[in-house]
Structure formats: structure tokens, C-alpha cells
Design a protein around this motif. Structure first.
Motif, PDB file in Angstrom:
ATOM      1  N   GLU A   1      50.379 -13.126  68.406  1.00 15.76           N
ATOM      2  CA  GLU A   1      50.740 -11.717  68.192  1.00 15.76           C
ATOM      3  C   GLU A   1      51.940 -11.333  69.036  1.00 15.76           C
ATOM      4  O   GLU A   1      52.159 -11.873  70.113  1.00 15.76           O
ATOM      5  CB  GLU A   1      49.536 -10.825  68.543  1.00 15.76           C
ATOM      6  CG  GLU A   1      49.705  -9.357  68.258  1.00 15.76           C
ATOM      7  CD  GLU A   1      49.975  -9.042  66.804  1.00 15.76           C
ATOM      8  OE1 GLU A   1      51.172  -8.946  66.439  1.00 15.76           O
ATOM      9  OE2 GLU A   1      49.026  -8.882  66.039  1.00 15.76           O
ATOM     10  N   SER A   2      52.728 -10.405  68.519  1.00 17.23           N
ATOM     11  CA  SER A   2      53.844  -9.852  69.295  1.00 17.23           C
ATOM     12  C   SER A   2      53.360  -8.564  69.958  1.00 17.23           C
ATOM     13  O   SER A   2      52.304  -8.043  69.625  1.00 17.23           O
ATOM     14  CB  SER A   2      55.027  -9.555  68.380  1.00 17.23           C
ATOM     15  OG  SER A   2      54.775  -8.388  67.634  1.00 17.23           O
ATOM     16  N   LYS A   3      54.147  -8.066  70.865  1.00 17.85           N
ATOM     17  CA  LYS A   3      53.784  -6.815  71.551  1.00 17.85           C
ATOM     18  C   LYS A   3      54.312  -5.582  70.809  1.00 17.85           C
ATOM     19  O   LYS A   3      54.044  -4.457  71.203  1.00 17.85           O
ATOM     20  CB  LYS A   3      54.314  -6.824  72.984  1.00 17.85           C
ATOM     21  CG  LYS A   3      53.703  -7.925  73.827  1.00 17.85           C
ATOM     22  CD  LYS A   3      52.205  -7.773  73.922  1.00 17.85           C
ATOM     23  CE  LYS A   3      51.568  -8.890  74.708  1.00 17.85           C
ATOM     24  NZ  LYS A   3      50.142  -8.973  74.515  1.00 17.85           N
TER      25      LYS A   3
ATOM     26  N   GLY B   1      54.480  -2.567  68.663  1.00 18.23           N
ATOM     27  CA  GLY B   1      53.432  -1.659  68.198  1.00 18.23           C
ATOM     28  C   GLY B   1      52.210  -1.631  69.099  1.00 18.23           C
ATOM     29  O   GLY B   1      51.255  -0.926  68.835  1.00 18.23           O
ATOM     30  N   ASN B   2      52.222  -2.448  70.150  1.00 17.90           N
ATOM     31  CA  ASN B   2      51.134  -2.507  71.121  1.00 17.90           C
ATOM     32  C   ASN B   2      49.766  -2.776  70.483  1.00 17.90           C
ATOM     33  O   ASN B   2      48.803  -2.043  70.713  1.00 17.90           O
ATOM     34  CB  ASN B   2      51.099  -1.217  71.949  1.00 17.90           C
ATOM     35  CG  ASN B   2      50.326  -1.396  73.230  1.00 17.90           C
ATOM     36  OD1 ASN B   2      50.213  -2.502  73.739  1.00 17.90           O
ATOM     37  ND2 ASN B   2      49.787  -0.309  73.745  1.00 17.90           N
TER      38      ASN B   2
ATOM     39  N   PRO C   1      46.090  -4.141  69.933  1.00 20.64           N
ATOM     40  CA  PRO C   1      45.064  -4.584  70.882  1.00 20.64           C
ATOM     41  C   PRO C   1      44.772  -6.071  70.715  1.00 20.64           C
ATOM     42  O   PRO C   1      44.654  -6.561  69.599  1.00 20.64           O
ATOM     43  CB  PRO C   1      43.837  -3.735  70.528  1.00 20.64           C
ATOM     44  CG  PRO C   1      44.096  -3.190  69.173  1.00 20.64           C
ATOM     45  CD  PRO C   1      45.565  -3.216  68.939  1.00 20.64           C
ATOM     46  N   SER C   2      44.672  -6.772  71.821  1.00 20.44           N
ATOM     47  CA  SER C   2      44.359  -8.203  71.789  1.00 20.44           C
ATOM     48  C   SER C   2      42.933  -8.404  71.302  1.00 20.44           C
ATOM     49  O   SER C   2      42.050  -7.586  71.554  1.00 20.44           O
ATOM     50  CB  SER C   2      44.496  -8.808  73.185  1.00 20.44           C
ATOM     51  OG  SER C   2      45.824  -8.744  73.608  1.00 20.44           O
TER      52      SER C   2
ATOM     53  N   SER D   1      45.615 -10.621  67.567  1.00 21.70           N
ATOM     54  CA  SER D   1      44.948  -9.327  67.356  1.00 21.70           C
ATOM     55  C   SER D   1      43.982  -9.482  66.188  1.00 21.70           C
ATOM     56  O   SER D   1      44.099 -10.414  65.381  1.00 21.70           O
ATOM     57  CB  SER D   1      45.991  -8.247  67.014  1.00 21.70           C
ATOM     58  OG  SER D   1      46.571  -8.514  65.745  1.00 21.70           O
TER      59      SER D   1
ATOM     60  N   TYR E   1      59.969  -3.221  61.967  1.00 22.01           N
ATOM     61  CA  TYR E   1      59.026  -4.164  62.559  1.00 22.01           C
ATOM     62  C   TYR E   1      59.587  -5.589  62.540  1.00 22.01           C
ATOM     63  O   TYR E   1      59.611  -6.275  63.569  1.00 22.01           O
ATOM     64  CB  TYR E   1      57.689  -4.098  61.811  1.00 22.01           C
ATOM     65  CG  TYR E   1      56.676  -5.069  62.342  1.00 22.01           C
ATOM     66  CD1 TYR E   1      56.055  -4.841  63.567  1.00 22.01           C
ATOM     67  CD2 TYR E   1      56.356  -6.227  61.649  1.00 22.01           C
ATOM     68  CE1 TYR E   1      55.132  -5.743  64.080  1.00 22.01           C
ATOM     69  CE2 TYR E   1      55.442  -7.131  62.150  1.00 22.01           C
ATOM     70  CZ  TYR E   1      54.835  -6.877  63.363  1.00 22.01           C
ATOM     71  OH  TYR E   1      53.925  -7.774  63.869  1.00 22.01           O
TER      72      TYR E   1
END
Length: 170
Positions: free
Chosen positions: A27-29, A31-32, A34-35, A43, A108
């Protein structure tokens, strides 16, 4: 949908395709997101998309690294597109969506580490390798290798499905 991630992740993890899919679900960061607690590098949403790809891989003979043209009907924010390129896809990827979503997808996809590899076209499709075509008119390219839609077709009125023969694809 939260409860499904555990089942889907277990299926991914025990799949014969796990080594390939594992590389695609980082996953990229942007848009933050959640892991996912059992696999913090990803995510829940990306795991869900990978699970959908797993179903396709297990029930068809499609090798995403060998096809040249993907057409996605309704692409959300672009996560499935990102996943396919992270899995090694190199062809062109067309997303048909509303103009507002095309703007979100462009933002995005341009924000991802993949951005140096992808060319993004809006309403000016070019079916070249590493090109994402974001279109807002309902038309399918003539030569597509894979038609993809997760939830979008169920959100389109029946008369529109019939008009564009989308009912035949479901």
C-alpha cells in the motif's frame, strides 16, 4: 466489509499465487489508508482488490503480465489499476467513469511511485504500454483483452446496460 478482509487475506496467503500477489499489495500512503492489522504493508481495501484478482487468476487462464489492453468499467479512485501495474502489468489500462472520478484517478495515480512509469490521458485514449486512459464517454475499445468491473455494473440502470450490451458481460 471489514470482516471479509480476514477471510480474503487467508485465501490470498494460502494461494499458489501468493508470491506474485504479495508484491502487488504494498500500500502507498496516498490518502492515508489504514493498515491491515495482519499485514501492515497493505490495507483492507487493497487486499479486497487482490482477492478479486485472485478469483480471476484461479478461475481463468488470464496472465495479467501477458495481456495488452484492460478496460475497467467504473474505476473508483484507481486502486485496481494501481494493483495490476504493481503485479507486473505493462499494457494500456482504460477506465470509463464519471469526469469527477477521472480527476480523482488522475490525482491518485500521479501521486503513486508508479507515476514515472505511467502516462495518463483523459478523453484522448492512446493504447500504448504504460498508458492509463481515463474516459467519460460510454464506448468500449474494440480490442480489449480483459473487461473488469467490481461493483460498477450493478450501479448502472438496466436500460443503459442493454443499450451498450453490458448485460452480456456480467
Amino acid at each position: 466489509m471489514g470482516g471479509l478482509h480476514e477471510i480474503e487475506f487467508k485465501e490470498l496467503n494460502k494461494s499458489k499465487h501468493w508470491s506474485q500477489l504479495k508484491g502487488g499489495i504494498k500500500e502507498s500512503k496516498i490518502g492515508n489508508p489504514p493498515s491491515y492489522n495482519q499485514y501492515p504493508e497493505s490495507s483492507g481495501n487493497l487486499i479486497h482488490h487482490a482477492y478479486s484478482m485472485l478469483q480471476i487468476m484461479e478461475y481463468t487462464s488470464i496472465d495479467f503480465t501477458k495481456i495488452k489492453r484492460v478496460f475497467e468499467f467504473g474505476g473508483g479512485y484507481g486502486s485496481s489499476c494501481r494493483l495490476l501495474y504493481q503485479l507486473g502489468y505493462t499494457g494500456s489500462y482504460t477506465i470509463l467513469d464519471l469526469p469527477e472520478f477521472s480527476c480523482l484517478q488522475k490525482y491518485y495515480l500521479n501521486s503513486l511511485p508508479l507515476k514515472n512509469k505511467l502516462k495518463i490521458e483523459i478523453n484522448n485514449p492512446k493504447y500504448e504500454d504504460h498508458t492509463v486512459n481515463l474516459i467519460n464517454q460510454i464506448k468500449k475499445p474494440e480490442d480489449i483483452d480483459f473487461f473488469f468491473a467490481l461493483w460498477s455494473i450493478s450501479e448502472v440502470p438496466l436500460n443503459l446496460r442493454k443499450k451498450y450490451s453490458l448485460n452480456l458481460i456480467i
